[in-house]
Each structure stands twice: as C-alpha cells, then as structure tokens.
Enzyme design. Sequence first.
Site, PDB file in Angstrom:
ATOM      1  N   SER A 190     -74.031   9.070  63.607  1.00 42.72           N
ATOM      2  CA  SER A 190     -74.024   9.905  64.808  1.00 42.72           C
ATOM      3  C   SER A 190     -73.812   8.997  66.020  1.00 42.72           C
ATOM      4  O   SER A 190     -72.796   8.327  66.098  1.00 42.72           O
ATOM      5  CB  SER A 190     -75.335  10.702  64.915  1.00 42.72           C
ATOM      6  OG  SER A 190     -75.299  11.587  66.010  1.00 42.72           O
ATOM      7  N   HIS A 218     -71.102  12.849  63.392  1.00 45.42           N
ATOM      8  CA  HIS A 218     -71.364  13.947  64.326  1.00 45.42           C
ATOM      9  C   HIS A 218     -70.404  13.844  65.513  1.00 45.42           C
ATOM     10  O   HIS A 218     -70.602  13.026  66.406  1.00 45.42           O
ATOM     11  CB  HIS A 218     -72.807  13.895  64.832  1.00 45.42           C
ATOM     12  CG  HIS A 218     -73.829  14.039  63.749  1.00 45.42           C
ATOM     13  ND1 HIS A 218     -75.136  13.659  63.925  1.00 45.42           N
ATOM     14  CD2 HIS A 218     -73.739  14.520  62.484  1.00 45.42           C
ATOM     15  CE1 HIS A 218     -75.814  13.902  62.810  1.00 45.42           C
ATOM     16  NE2 HIS A 218     -74.986  14.414  61.921  1.00 45.42           N
ATOM     17  N   ASP A 316     -80.910  13.495  60.289  1.00 48.04           N
ATOM     18  CA  ASP A 316     -79.864  13.908  59.365  1.00 48.04           C
ATOM     19  C   ASP A 316     -79.515  12.763  58.426  1.00 48.04           C
ATOM     20  O   ASP A 316     -79.311  11.635  58.858  1.00 48.04           O
ATOM     21  CB  ASP A 316     -78.627  14.342  60.154  1.00 48.04           C
ATOM     22  CG  ASP A 316     -77.585  15.013  59.280  1.00 48.04           C
ATOM     23  OD1 ASP A 316     -77.961  15.589  58.236  1.00 48.04           O
ATOM     24  OD2 ASP A 316     -76.383  14.975  59.647  1.00 48.04           O
TER      25      ASP A 316
END
Length: 372
Positions: A190, A218, A316
């Site tokens: 991310s 992401h 995540d």
Amino acid sequence: MRILIVDDSVVFRSQIKSALEGINDIVVVASAANGKIAMERLEQNSIDVIILDLEMPVMDGLSMLEEMKKKSFNQRVIVFAAPTGTGIDLALTALRAGASDFIAKPNSSGSLEEAFEGIQKELIPKILQFKSKIEQNLIYIPKGLQAPESIAPPVNSPNQTPQQVIVYDKKLKNKDFSQIKPKVIGIGASTGGPSALEKIFEKIKEFPLRIPIFITQHMPPKFTEALANRIQMISGHPTLEAKHGEAALSGHVYVAPGDFHMSVERSTDGQRVIICLDQNPKRNSVRPAVDTLFESLAKVYGNGCTAFVLTGMGEDGMVGAKAIKEVSGNIIIQDPESATVWGMPGAVHASGAYDSMGNLDECSDYLRQMIG
C-alpha cells in the site's frame, strides 16, 4: 499533525483546509500557492505533513521535492494527481522523488460538495497513517542490538519529541531461499508500495522468470495500469493489469486493477490457473485487497506459494498470510526501518505468520534466489 497545503488554486486550498478543520490531531498551519513560497513556509514553521499539488507555476511539485531533498527536509508528502495520462505519470515520478503517498484529484465535472466529501474520505486516513511515527518519532531496533546512546530530535522538527526506541523481534530463520522453488509469488503493498516494487523488480531484470507473480497494490483505477507498465519497463518481464477470465502464464507479472479484487482459481479441467476479478465489498476498507489474493493463492497453489507483504497502512494481508502459512507456504515481510508505513507488515509480524523479514535489498535477494 501540522499540515502545509501547497496548491496554486485558491478554491482547492480552501477545500482541503475545510476538509481537515475540526479533525482531532490535525492542524493546518500554513498554505502556499507554489513550491517557492512553500519552501519559505517550511523554513518558518514546524511541519509534519505536506499536501502538494504537482502542476503549479514558479516552482512545481516535482521541483519542490527536489529542493526539499537538497535541503534535507524530511516531512511526509502526499501529492494530489490528476487521473489522466500526464497526471498519473507525474504521480509515479513524485513517489520516486520522495513523496510518501498520493491521492487522485476529484473530478472537475463534479460538484464542490462531492469534491469536498472525496477529499475528506481519502485525505484524512492518508495523513493519520503517519501519526505515530511522526509524533512519537519512533525508531525500530531489532531484538539483541543495542539502541544508540544518543537519541536526537528529528531534523527540521523542533517541536517534536525526542526519538523513542521500539524493540522488535527480527525473527530471521535464515531460510535458504535458493532451495525453495515456489510455483507462484504474491506481493501485497500500500503506502510506499510503488517505489518499493520498483526497487525490487529492477534487481531481477537479468533473471529469467519461470513462474507467475501477482501483485495487489492499493491504488485507484488507471494508476494500476501505469504501475504495470512501469514494472515491465524496469524489470524486462511482461507485466499486465489483470483481466477477468484470462489464464495466468508463467513468466508474467499481473497487477490487480484499481477498484477490483483479484483472485485465482483452477480451470474446470484443472490444467490452467484462471484470474478472477470482482467488485465484492471492500475488505480492510480497500479494494483490491491483499487478503483476497493471498487466500486464493493458498487454495490453488498450497505449499508452492510464497508471498511478500511490503510497506503499507492497515492490516490488509495478515489474514491472507495466515492462510498461506496454514498450507506450509512462505511469507516474507518488509522490515520497519525501510517501510514507509509499517502497518501491513507490522500486522503480519504481530501475528507471527511469517518466515523472514528484510529491507528491500534483502527482499530482492530472496526473490532472485527463488526464481533463479
């Protein structure tokens, strides 16, 4: 969190300031219409996070990032980028130049209310992800190593607290990854991920790739396609934004498209691995989600799966890492010193569902050993 807003649009500066007003722990202390004025603001104020437009007169955002590097300013920078070809390229260039994260600029055809809501929804979590590392000024020391005798305040941040030492378990098992030949590799990232991916993939350019690699980063739509093109350019390996229903080919790299979860499944005849995309509900407040990819890799490839969890906010990837470990696959996480945000790898570390930890050079070494 002390914020500097840099944008040549008075309306946009006002929107950003209004979106941040009233949020606990966030204070807008200054604004500027271009990079030249912003550098003066940095000299005059203690700033933690800079919200930076890239296209401005006098001194644009990229030039400001270069100037900050010359003068050793180390504030976190979140750039706004237009979701167009030029804007996307500028965003990726800014990340390579030192920006920490980016946000797609609201569509100019929408209402001011929609733009305001979009800024609030996207920007506030991006700022707060840096809170603990900035305000507490944490440094991480592997267990067994002695902390530095002198812990100094951070550069250009006179109002921040002295550094605090966090001791963590490096838990290196010294696996010989040259003897591990996975059937697939998954990567999740991310905040800070695009730059981390580039550093890893540029070091495997001369190495043949005999297996597929799947990446969940992401990012919004359109930006993921540009990321795939960039990885292909620097690695020399075919890299594609994944498409629903296509067969996964050995030697190819697949990037989950923005706003779609990516997973894999066996074809009905069991001879191929098929890529699946869906817009099921977000997981961990994101789509695509690393957990979705990792869980499917564990199911399809079993102990032939190895995955990396790189820099990023949130948790995540933790559930997916556990799924891979449950089928005796391998998990490697990025260490806190080299991660822009140690949220995702830190969550996996806390769960214990990993085999080794390393900086980006070490992660590149592990990858080369396994694909070689």
